[in-house]
Design an enzyme around this catalytic site. Structure first.
Site, mmCIF file in Angstrom:
data_model
loop_
_atom_site.group_PDB
_atom_site.id
_atom_site.type_symbol
_atom_site.label_atom_id
_atom_site.label_comp_id
_atom_site.label_asym_id
_atom_site.label_seq_id
_atom_site.Cartn_x
_atom_site.Cartn_y
_atom_site.Cartn_z
ATOM 1 N N ASP A 23 31.671 74.279 -26.554
ATOM 2 C CA ASP A 23 30.526 75.192 -26.550
ATOM 3 C C ASP A 23 29.540 74.644 -27.571
ATOM 4 O O ASP A 23 29.891 74.449 -28.740
ATOM 5 C CB ASP A 23 30.976 76.598 -26.933
ATOM 6 C CG ASP A 23 29.882 77.642 -26.785
ATOM 7 O OD1 ASP A 23 28.705 77.334 -27.090
ATOM 8 O OD2 ASP A 23 30.204 78.767 -26.383
ATOM 9 N N ASP A 43 20.338 71.142 -19.774
ATOM 10 C CA ASP A 43 20.373 71.682 -18.419
ATOM 11 C C ASP A 43 21.328 72.874 -18.367
ATOM 12 O O ASP A 43 21.786 73.278 -17.319
ATOM 13 C CB ASP A 43 20.824 70.575 -17.456
ATOM 14 C CG ASP A 43 20.695 70.984 -15.997
ATOM 15 O OD1 ASP A 43 19.722 71.674 -15.666
ATOM 16 O OD2 ASP A 43 21.587 70.630 -15.206
ATOM 17 N N LYS A 83 16.271 73.883 -19.763
ATOM 18 C CA LYS A 83 16.168 74.704 -18.564
ATOM 19 C C LYS A 83 16.308 76.170 -18.966
ATOM 20 O O LYS A 83 17.106 76.516 -19.833
ATOM 21 C CB LYS A 83 17.266 74.335 -17.570
ATOM 22 C CG LYS A 83 17.247 75.198 -16.309
ATOM 23 C CD LYS A 83 18.155 74.686 -15.229
ATOM 24 C CE LYS A 83 19.604 74.846 -15.577
ATOM 25 N NZ LYS A 83 20.493 74.409 -14.482
#
Length: 155
Positions: A23, A43, A83
């Protein structure tokens, strides 16, 4: 360096590409090589639930987490692309990025389906800092009681 929650198949990448299953919020710069990057490309996206507003909120939170890490992870003058799902949080995210970079713009690639809420924020020229707007709670000055005025004997 590529980071993903899911295992990345490292086959086919050149030897200078390092894949990390983790993570991003659990990593520090030392685990990523110890030096700030020239560019960060993200992304990442949350698992979608079918709730567009909730998905957009979770996407924006991930992007804010990434912006928080730019302080350590990105060199001054560096670039960032991330993103995000367009939604109610998108304008503030774009403003925050604009405070951190010389230029920050939203971009929807032509290859993205028209009905998709997927956007990219492309940022050039990292200025430093985290782009957050200071609040009263952030003040470095000690909290003081208001003065009672001149001649009251208190300051």
């Amino acid at each position: 360096i590529a980071v993903d929650l899911k295992l990345i198949n490292g086959g086919g990448y050149p030897p200078n590409v390092r894949c990390i299953q983790a993570d991003l919020r659990d990593l520090d710069l030392a685990e990523l090589g110890g030096r700030p990057f020239d560019a960060v490309i993200s992304d990442m996206a949350p698992d979608t639930t079918g709730d567009p507003m909730g998905d957009a909120l979770r996407s924006a939170r991930l992007c804010h987490d990434l912006l928080d890490r730019c302080v350590d992870w990105l060199r001054r003058g560096g670039n960032l692309t991330m993103k995000v799902f367009e939604g109610g949080e998108y304008p503030e995210l774009l403003k925050r990025a604009g405070r951190m970079f010389e230029e920050a713009k939203g971009y929807k690639p032509r290859a993205s389906r028209q009905e998709s809420v997927e956007m990219f924020i492309v940022c050039h020229g990292y200025r430093g800092g985290d782009g957050r707007v200071p609040t009263a709670e952030d003040s470095i000055l000690p909290k003081r009681k208001p003065s009672k005025g001149w001649g009251s004997g208190s300051e």
